[in-house]
Write a protein that holds these residues in place. Sequence first.
Motif, mmCIF file in Angstrom:
data_model
loop_
_atom_site.group_PDB
_atom_site.id
_atom_site.type_symbol
_atom_site.label_atom_id
_atom_site.label_comp_id
_atom_site.label_asym_id
_atom_site.label_seq_id
_atom_site.Cartn_x
_atom_site.Cartn_y
_atom_site.Cartn_z
ATOM 1 N N ASP A 220 45.866 33.545 35.553
ATOM 2 C CA ASP A 220 45.676 35.083 35.335
ATOM 3 C C ASP A 220 44.172 35.278 35.276
ATOM 4 O OD1 ASP A 220 48.473 35.518 35.797
ATOM 5 O OD2 ASP A 220 48.560 36.574 33.683
ATOM 6 N N VAL A 224 44.080 37.231 38.546
ATOM 7 C CA VAL A 224 44.528 38.587 38.280
ATOM 8 C C VAL A 224 43.278 39.492 37.541
ATOM 9 C CG1 VAL A 224 46.033 40.100 36.954
ATOM 10 C CG2 VAL A 224 46.772 37.931 37.700
ATOM 11 N N ARG A 225 42.322 38.851 36.975
ATOM 12 C CA ARG A 225 41.168 39.130 36.314
ATOM 13 C C ARG A 225 41.336 40.317 35.427
ATOM 14 N NH1 ARG A 225 39.162 38.891 41.529
ATOM 15 N NH2 ARG A 225 38.323 36.695 42.184
ATOM 16 N N LYS A 226 41.961 41.690 35.837
ATOM 17 C CA LYS A 226 42.099 42.707 34.968
ATOM 18 C C LYS A 226 42.949 42.299 33.754
ATOM 19 C CE LYS A 226 40.357 46.604 37.530
ATOM 20 N NZ LYS A 226 40.601 47.632 38.348
ATOM 21 N N PHE A 227 42.589 42.694 32.429
ATOM 22 C CA PHE A 227 43.615 42.306 31.286
ATOM 23 C C PHE A 227 44.856 43.112 31.601
ATOM 24 C CE2 PHE A 227 45.012 42.933 27.140
ATOM 25 C CZ PHE A 227 45.078 41.654 26.531
ATOM 26 N N LYS A 228 44.841 44.380 31.794
ATOM 27 C CA LYS A 228 45.969 45.275 31.872
ATOM 28 C C LYS A 228 46.808 44.913 32.546
ATOM 29 C CE LYS A 228 44.778 49.718 29.808
ATOM 30 N NZ LYS A 228 44.631 51.219 30.249
ATOM 31 N N LYS A 229 46.461 44.111 33.763
ATOM 32 C CA LYS A 229 47.662 43.680 34.758
ATOM 33 C C LYS A 229 48.126 42.324 34.769
ATOM 34 C CE LYS A 229 46.033 46.468 38.603
ATOM 35 N NZ LYS A 229 45.262 46.722 40.012
ATOM 36 N N LYS A 235 48.309 38.172 27.909
ATOM 37 C CA LYS A 235 47.741 39.069 26.834
ATOM 38 C C LYS A 235 47.825 38.494 25.559
ATOM 39 C CE LYS A 235 48.991 43.364 29.552
ATOM 40 N NZ LYS A 235 49.798 44.395 29.637
#
Lengths: 458, 458
Positions: A220, A224-229, A235
């Motif tokens: 991830d 994915v990189r972006k925390f929200k996604k 998380k």
Amino acid sequence: MVEKKRRSFKYFLGHRSPTEILICGFALLILCGTCLLMLPISSRSGEGTAFINALFTATSSVCVTGLVVVDTGTYWSVFGQTVMCVLVEIGGLGFMSFATMFFVLAGKRITIKDRILIQSSVNMDSLSGIVKFVKYIFFSSIIIQTVGALLLALVFVPDFGLATGIGYSVFHSVTSFCNAGFDLMGNFKSFTGYADNYLLNIVICSLIVLGGLGFAVTSDLIYVRKFKKMSMHSKVVLISTGFLLVFGFIFFIIFEFNNPKTMGNLSLHGKFLASFFQSVTPRTAGSNTIDIAGLTEPSIFLTILLMFIGASPGSTGGGVKTTTVAVLLMTVGSVLKGKKDVVVFKRTILGPVIRRSLSVLVIAVGLVFFMIFVLLCTEPGAPFDAVVFEVMSAFGTVGLTMGLTPNLSGAGKIAISLTMFIGRLGPLTIAYAISRSEKHSRENVGNIKLPEGNIMIG
Amino acid sequence: MVEKKRRSFKYFLGHRSPTEILICGFALLILCGTCLLMLPISSRSGEGTAFINALFTATSSVCVTGLVVVDTGTYWSVFGQTVMCVLVEIGGLGFMSFATMFFVLAGKRITIKDRILIQSSVNMDSLSGIVKFVKYIFFSSIIIQTVGALLLALVFVPDFGLATGIGYSVFHSVTSFCNAGFDLMGNFKSFTGYADNYLLNIVICSLIVLGGLGFAVTSDLIYVRKFKKMSMHSKVVLISTGFLLVFGFIFFIIFEFNNPKTMGNLSLHGKFLASFFQSVTPRTAGSNTIDIAGLTEPSIFLTILLMFIGASPGSTGGGVKTTTVAVLLMTVGSVLKGKKDVVVFKRTILGPVIRRSLSVLVIAVGLVFFMIFVLLCTEPGAPFDAVVFEVMSAFGTVGLTMGLTPNLSGAGKIAISLTMFIGRLGPLTIAYAISRSEKHSRENVGNIKLPEGNIMIG
Ligand SMILES: [K+]
Ligand SMILES: [K+]
């Protein structure tokens, strides 16, 4: 005759659950390792090793724990150390990922049954993309461990010469990434001689943290990189890991700053490095740069707690797992707030996940208490804190010790081996296998196919 | 002016939840006790007692714990001992039952609000019959304690003369029935001089068990009689209590039989008596007939576990409570069997009850760990097992000690006092009061009005 045997073997496999195959695989791997380590060629003295010591070392290697009854650096020969290194790598990355790679490389088709088996081994949350994921595990591991070894060579080659230095670099890169905590420094001293070496501390800590996050999370982080996604699992893992690291760091700085037995005599930057290392290592790594037995009682107690919590699921570590603790704490929070549902990141955590978390905790506590009790019986003179520490270390597959391991009795060694084995496979996995009702459990309780609040537990 | 004060006091009461009033009541009672015990008349030497020691003793009395920083028999005067005895009686039977009795005797009407308050104090499961129940508490307590005192007089009057003997009999009957564990034998030695005295052992154990079952259960035992017709709560309490008593008895027989520091030198029947007593006392009683510090490590560990489990809800004891443990174990059992619901005695235990049990366990573990941590900081030289033992003893309001209590530092005394207070009122009660959302919690999560699986938790 051979054909018949093969058929009955296939029949055996066909009627086992993935969990049972996984347990048998680990057990077989440990048995092979034990046989190899018993050979005279494995020890430096050229004499054969007692079964119980070879079993303990093989279990500790396969379960990536790092507890040792004989000193890794001075007792085992290069051959023996290589056997351990290979066991750690197989145990750490999961022997099923290895088996898959073998199938893929040999061009064989992967059946649904194989996929379920792999899934159960790496604790993934969907069947699709399994092969891709195992490839990712394999290649990312190779890259990270190679980079780690190269960087460590900058420390070890000047200190130990080219051949030994490279060997040391590879061994410590593998054991650190797999969170196995073995070391070749001799006399059980781990990295205590490098407490204030920046490069070694940073490299080893990075390897430990990357390995301890679990492959699902690092994937991830990369893709994915972006925390929200990110997935909810990632998380929760990232937040809990970050919190535990920062908390442990501050704690150890406060309680060990002036302790002459640990970091009291280090320079200021040495103290910061040592505190950080000490906060990273109970998360199932098991190396140490300061003397564990010299820690103050509050530090020992915190280390025991951190070891019990352990790593994140799907990683190389053991313990009750960060996500289990997170789900339990969120449940308590919702009860106190008088809320009907447990909600996190806008998703509801369902009853089955809560019950599964609860089961992991209760079974883990029961197991740990039982093993502490066994050890209190088998090691009459041992101090209470050293016994609790040892059991927690084995259950979390951490590998830290207050010095009890080499002095364990035969029965004690078997008890700790068993604890490492159960700690590595997860208490719930073992309990399912014993109760033989995994199929129902997966349907009703399993955390795998739930659309809401999808977190890996135990 | 007085009128205004009264009105604002009424306003204050009107806006408090029953839980908050209960907590304040206990706190007030402790404060009164502290003041009385600080008076010169309370100590045998005729000098005033330090605030911290008076506070500790008052808390230990009101919370029916029995931990003492000064020796009850030699330090306090007869006045001081009487104060403690009264505090134990009020704390043990619940000051709200006392208040109700006062109302009843004074012929006052009992409002719904009063009833809720009483209900919350005695942990009853319905509003109807509260007054009748409180009457039952009061009269059954008087009868049992009187009979106990008369029987104990047969032991104490010959040993200590008429006046002292009768005083001793009353004091020990009250403290045993209320599971408070104080003794007047001097030099912290509890009943170690009576380890093989049949009458004393049987009377004290009976008082402890009767008090520890809780009034709801003894009322079922007297009025319902048939096990099948009893409330589910009574069933679970009786089964778990019976199991723990038998298990503890067998355990202590095995592990202490030849231990010269405890029962090794007793006669065979003395050993059986002592083992039985030792299995009864960690269920929150806190008296002892053998030296606790002399126990083998496995026995100490088992005692720690028994103390953490504690008594049954609605009784005079503390801990996480037998029913909480029972619900948790049943939940794990149903998860392992792959069942969707947790079913016991043909009734389903609902999600809210499970979540409540889980919360009690997690909060209790968190509290106990925190207090162990505090004590490790405030008592640097103390052994790890003695610290864990002390905290568990305080949390379960048990009152056994490995000898640490009299040597506690000031901060340690406050920490243990707080632990006793929270242990007595229940971790969840305190947590609710802090989170100030009891109303919602009771509606959604409370275990009180659920038709299915009605068990008192925490
Ligand atoms: K490890
Ligand atoms: K008590």
